[in-house]
Design a protein around this motif. Structure first.
Motif, PDB file in Angstrom:
ATOM      1  N   THR A 144     -12.887  28.147  10.337  1.00 56.92           N
ATOM      2  CA  THR A 144     -12.283  26.889  10.736  1.00 56.92           C
ATOM      3  C   THR A 144     -12.612  25.789   9.734  1.00 56.92           C
ATOM      4  N   ALA A 145     -11.606  25.021   9.382  1.00 54.61           N
ATOM      5  CA  ALA A 145     -11.770  23.876   8.493  1.00 54.61           C
ATOM      6  C   ALA A 145     -10.591  22.967   8.778  1.00 54.61           C
ATOM      7  N   SER A 146     -10.688  21.737   8.309  1.00 54.21           N
ATOM      8  CA  SER A 146      -9.543  20.872   8.532  1.00 54.21           C
ATOM      9  C   SER A 146      -8.465  21.196   7.500  1.00 54.21           C
ATOM     10  N   GLU A 147      -7.248  20.930   7.826  1.00 50.72           N
ATOM     11  CA  GLU A 147      -6.106  21.100   6.932  1.00 50.72           C
ATOM     12  C   GLU A 147      -6.010  22.482   6.290  1.00 50.72           C
ATOM     13  N   PRO A 148      -6.045  23.543   7.080  1.00 47.87           N
ATOM     14  CA  PRO A 148      -5.971  24.878   6.459  1.00 47.87           C
ATOM     15  C   PRO A 148      -4.669  25.096   5.683  1.00 47.87           C
ATOM     16  N   ARG A 162     -19.433  23.983   8.243  1.00 43.07           N
ATOM     17  CA  ARG A 162     -19.301  24.341   9.648  1.00 43.07           C
ATOM     18  C   ARG A 162     -19.103  25.839   9.797  1.00 43.07           C
ATOM     19  N   ALA A 163     -18.390  26.431   8.816  1.00 42.36           N
ATOM     20  CA  ALA A 163     -18.169  27.877   8.877  1.00 42.36           C
ATOM     21  C   ALA A 163     -19.499  28.618   8.951  1.00 42.36           C
ATOM     22  N   SER A 164     -20.458  28.232   8.081  1.00 43.29           N
ATOM     23  CA  SER A 164     -21.757  28.917   8.112  1.00 43.29           C
ATOM     24  C   SER A 164     -22.498  28.611   9.400  1.00 43.29           C
ATOM     25  N   LEU A 165     -22.391  27.374   9.866  1.00 40.46           N
ATOM     26  CA  LEU A 165     -23.079  27.020  11.106  1.00 40.46           C
ATOM     27  C   LEU A 165     -22.623  27.922  12.250  1.00 40.46           C
ATOM     28  N   TRP A 166     -21.305  28.079  12.387  1.00 38.94           N
ATOM     29  CA  TRP A 166     -20.810  28.881  13.509  1.00 38.94           C
ATOM     30  C   TRP A 166     -21.072  30.355  13.283  1.00 38.94           C
ATOM     31  N   HIS A 194     -12.802  17.633  15.991  1.00 42.17           N
ATOM     32  CA  HIS A 194     -11.962  18.295  14.993  1.00 42.17           C
ATOM     33  C   HIS A 194     -12.741  18.428  13.691  1.00 42.17           C
ATOM     34  N   PRO A 195     -12.542  19.505  12.981  1.00 46.28           N
ATOM     35  CA  PRO A 195     -13.260  19.621  11.707  1.00 46.28           C
ATOM     36  C   PRO A 195     -12.824  18.538  10.728  1.00 46.28           C
ATOM     37  N   VAL A 196     -13.781  17.976  10.013  1.00 44.47           N
ATOM     38  CA  VAL A 196     -13.412  17.004   8.978  1.00 44.47           C
ATOM     39  C   VAL A 196     -13.539  17.626   7.595  1.00 44.47           C
ATOM     40  N   GLU A 197     -14.324  18.688   7.502  1.00 47.67           N
ATOM     41  CA  GLU A 197     -14.573  19.284   6.193  1.00 47.67           C
ATOM     42  C   GLU A 197     -13.403  20.204   5.821  1.00 47.67           C
ATOM     43  N   PRO A 215     -20.373  15.997   1.221  1.00 43.66           N
ATOM     44  CA  PRO A 215     -20.185  17.392   1.635  1.00 43.66           C
ATOM     45  C   PRO A 215     -19.644  17.538   3.056  1.00 43.66           C
ATOM     46  N   LEU A 216     -19.743  16.493   3.859  1.00 44.50           N
ATOM     47  CA  LEU A 216     -19.173  16.564   5.203  1.00 44.50           C
ATOM     48  C   LEU A 216     -17.647  16.627   5.149  1.00 44.50           C
TER      49      LEU A 216
END
Ligand SMILES: [Zn+2]
Ligand SMILES: [Zn+2]
Length: 828
Positions: free
Chosen positions: A241-245, A419-423, A461-464, A702-703
């Motif tokens: 998950t990331a913003s604007e895929p 966030r990907a690594s966090l999840w 919502h993801p911002v990164e 980096p956020l």
């Protein structure tokens, strides 16, 4: 939408008195039995369990495929898998951006195999061998004779390669092999290209920064080669998950992409706690307070959970930290047992069995890392599954065996970067649908501080976004040469390589690398054009890391970052192992290292000068101006700081003698006019305020862009000669830029608001490493003015602050509404 995004989210902003349902409540409460810890939890998020959506099969799936999958217990595709597979069947490119373990692979496996049954071929790209092996297993398990998968990588024996080229119809490879072998030797793959219908790019969020930009160009070359053989494959991208895929997918492939982001896979409930270690009495640079380290805190929590029989994984940054956390948790447990008198407990009277075995809780904790032999790792995994081991400290979720999941609790020491690594890490908790606990422990870093105080940035919502810049001329040039050597370039190729290609082609002709003829551009040299592109580095020949005693080559670092990472005296972590650099030989491009276990880490400090070459875009930002453009950065590493690993205490600052390096790159910068500064509190040290804002802004970028704070740099000054104003620059630390500064420009209001909030959130008085001090500051963190930074950012962001009081609504804070459209202004 990510998996943890609940429909009816409940959260408590401060101390978690509210009991979460299930076991997670008690788990967190157990950690909070020590009253001193109460203030450390900044947020508790309870993510309820999610039921799976209705599974069904698309009507085009052949019976054979459906039957085989049903035989494996797959009853159909979940809605997100269904939607993505449907796009492929309609010939549309698609990017699926959903959480870990949401079953993305089934979404491409089904259309891929369906295509193969009707004579097509499939290309599967992955960054890791482990994923390719998983895919291969899944394909073999289908046992369909028509599907002939094969891995094609550096380890593939020569004698197998000819067979693969001719007969394999599902080829699993990586970007390096595509770049170096498949594309330059495309004629040998004729029958494969002719039937190519699907290209799968797995884990595509890993293709970011300069490396991602290279991969983007390799994929453009792939499209060209396929087109030569009459194929127009559909691209299927799988991303965390990331913003604007869709935008990421477009940048990576140059093609329009449909997005699938709604995750409908089932999931147990999880409680996520955000945790901030306290400030200690230790003093750091400039007398600043030092925060207790995330690893020390993780060791305590690990010991407490193990004491309660809770199966726990602790994620840390380095192998050394993994060893330290395990060791210190064991020693806590040992002390506890001594205090409880466990070891002295006598056998129960009247029993015929010998003395009861000692509990020896300390033995239930271990470190797990990639350096161990495979069989040792399997033993550790088995012990963890059986409960023989209760606590494990480890470096990276991807190094863990797939079977290491279903634990009760996960501790994450420090923001893992994305966030990907966090999840991915948090997702290891949750056994058989039981509730689980995940704790993110902040390090002393502005981004960590911000995140534990702004949970909406994690749970909203993801911002990164995955950031890359395929137009970087340093990346584009070698791939244009490679493309020309594969098939001569023609005018139409602009459609593939983009408008930036034109200028670069002229330059390549001028440099004699390409030849212009009436029919196009040609590569005429006998050398291999692909050797021009070092896709893993970023220009310049890489510096070799060599072990002093043995002469063994451990790896390389790119020349651009070598001064900062492998200077003499640097503590260098390579694949999780710790080394100290004995000598950095600049001329030879070699860093001689020895394995060591120092109790400190090092941070290179540099001084930087920046010159504006051209402002490419600019707009009004509050009373000031915001720019994005080309700059020349002159950077010199001047010394390095030693900080004790366990406590964060500063041990010293040692000088270095390294020459300056010049870098042409991209930067984002903002200025404030003197009129806006006229009313600022006269106690403000303007230079110190700008400097503090710069440090924190670097920490927070980096956020929004998937970079590391070490990928970017900054310069701030009360009066910059090129702008004539107070100016703060943040630049990409790679030749030609990597897209990070550009992302900062596009999201400046959100980014700088987050910067201001990170500074304001920190409870220190005058600045510390958690807010405005930077571990890589060449000026020894002098001067810094924390209150002044808040005032400066307050002035700059005044229109945004007044327009909304709710900092949570960052998505509703358009940059553009309050500012005129971009204009081109030349600054110098
Ligand atoms: Zn602070
Ligand atoms: Zn600085």
């Amino acid at each position: 939408m990510p998996w943890w995004k609940p429909m009816n989210r409940s959260s408590s902003p401060a101390h978690p008195n509210r009991r979460a349902s299930g076991r997670s409540g008690p788990l967190l409460e157990r950690l909070l039995m020590t009253s001193a810890r109460h203030g450390r939890v900044t947020h508790v998020e309870h993510v309820p369990a999610r039921q799976a959506g209705q599974a069904q099969w698309p009507d085009w799936v052949p019976d054979a495929v459906r039957e085989r999958l049903e035989g494996q217990g797959v009853t159909g595709l979940w809605p997100h898998q269904f939607a993505a597979a449907e796009h492929v069947s309609r010939g549309q490119n698609v990017i699926i951006s959903t959480g870990t373990a949401s079953g993305k692979s089934l979404a491409y496996l089904v259309p891929a195999v369906t295509g193969i049954l009707s004579g097509a071929t499939v290309l599967y790209l992955t960054p890791t061998k482990a994923l390719a092996a998983d895919q291969l297993r899944a394909l073999s398990a289908l046992s369909l004779d028509q599907v002939r998968p094969a891995t094609f990588d550096g380890d593939t024996p020569m004698e197998e390669r000819a067979w693969i080229r001719r007969h394999a119809n599902y080829v699993l490879t990586n970007p390096d092999m595509l770049h170096r072998s498949m594309l330059p030797r495309h004629a040998a793959w004729t029958s494969f290209w002719r039937r190519l219908s699907l290209v799968i790019v797995d884990e595509c969020h890993g293709y970011r920064g300069v490396f991602g930009s290279h991969v983007a160009q390799i994929l453009r070359r792939l499209r060209r080669v396929a087109a030569k053989y009459g194929a127009r494959p559909v691209f299927f991208l799988a991303s965390a998950t990331a913003s604007e895929p869709g935008t990421t997918g477009m940048r990576l492939t140059g093609l329009e992409m449909a997005e699938v982001t709604l995750d409908a896979s089932p999931r147990g409930a999880t409680t996520i706690a955000l945790w901030e270690p306290p400030l200690t009495d230790l003093r750091g640079e400039g007398g600043a307070p030092v925060r207790r380290t995330a690893t020390a805190e993780a060791a305590d929590l690990l010991a407490d959970l193990v004491l309660d029989g809770v199966r726990t994984l602790a994620f840390v940054r380095s192998r050394r930290a993994a060893e330290t956390v395990a060791l210190s948790a064991r020693s806590h447990l040992h002390d506890t047992e001594l205090a409880l008198g466990v070891h002295a407990r006598p056998s129960r009277a009247g029993m015929s069995t010998p003395v009861l075995p000692e509990l020896r809780l300390a033995d239930k904790v271990a470190a797990y890392r990639a350096g161990y032999l495979a069989e040792d790792r399997r033993l550790l995994e088995k012990a963890l599954r059986s409960g023989e081991l209760l606590g494990v400290a480890t470096t990276n979720a991807l190094e863990l065996g797939v079977d290491v999941s279903g634990l009760d609790a996960v501790l994450i020491a420090g923001w893992p970067g994305t966030r990907a690594s966090l999840w991915q890490q948090a997702g290891r908790a949750g056994r058989d649908g039981q509730d689980a606990l995940a704790v993110l422990i902040a390090r002393d870093d502005p981004l960590d501080t911000y995140l534990v105080h702004h949970p909406e940035a994690l749970f909203g919502h993801p911002v990164e976004a995955t950031v890359l810049d395929p137009d970087n001329p340093y990346v584009l040039a070698p791939h244009l040469c490679a493309a020309a050597s594969e098939i001569p370039l023609s005018e139409e190729d602009y459609l593939i390589f983009g408008p930036a290609a034109l200028g670069v082609l002229d330059e390549l002709v001028a440099r004699g690398l390409l030849r212009r003829r009436t029919t196009g551009w040609f590569w005429t040299s006998r050398d291999r054009a692909v050797d021009l592109a070092d896709i893993r580095g970023s220009g310049g020949s890489p510096v070799q890391i060599v072990e002093s005693g043995t002469g063994r080559l451990l790896g390389t670092v790119d020349e651009a970052s070598a001064h900062g990472t492998v200077h003499t005296g640097a503590v260098h972590i390579h694949r999780g192992d710790t080394y100290v650099v004995d000598e950095f030989d600049l001329e030879a491009g070699v860093a001689l290292v020895s394995a060591a276990q120092p109790d400190y880490s090092t941070f290179a400090r540099d001084i930087t000068d920046i010159r504006v070459i051209e402002s490419l875009r600019s707009r009004v930002l509050g009373p000031g101006e915001l720019h994005f453009g080309s700059v020349e950065v002159t950077r010199q590493v001047v010394s390095y700081l030693k900080r004790r690993t366990q406590t964060g205490e500063v041990l010293g600052d040692d000088p270095l003698d390294l020459p300056p390096r010049t870098l042409r790159t991209r930067a984002v910068w903002w200025t404030l006019p003197n009129s806006a500064l006229a009313e600022i509190d006269p106690r403000t040290d303007l230079g110190g305020a700008a400097h503090a804002a710069e440090h924190a802004a670097i920490g927070l970028l980096p956020l929004f862009a998937t970079c590391d704070r070490w990928d970017i740099g900054g310069v701030s000054t009360e009066l910059h000669p090129d702008t004539g104003l107070l100016t703060v620059f943040v630049y990409d630390g790679h030749d030609g830029g990597a897209g990070f500064a550009e992302r900062g420009y596009a999201h400046a209001a959100d980014w700088l608001t987050a910067t201001r909030d990170a500074i304001a959130s920190c409870e220190c008085d005058r600045g510390c490493p958690s807010c405005i001090q930077s571990p890589k500051c060449g000026n020894g963190n002098e001067p810094l003015d924390k209150a002044g930074a808040l005032r400066l950012l307050g002035i700059l962001l005044a229109p945004y602050i007044e327009s909304s009081e709710a900092p949570g609504g960052s998505d509703n804070w358009p940059d553009s509404d309050l500012s005129p459209s971009d204009s081109i202004t030349r600054v110098t």
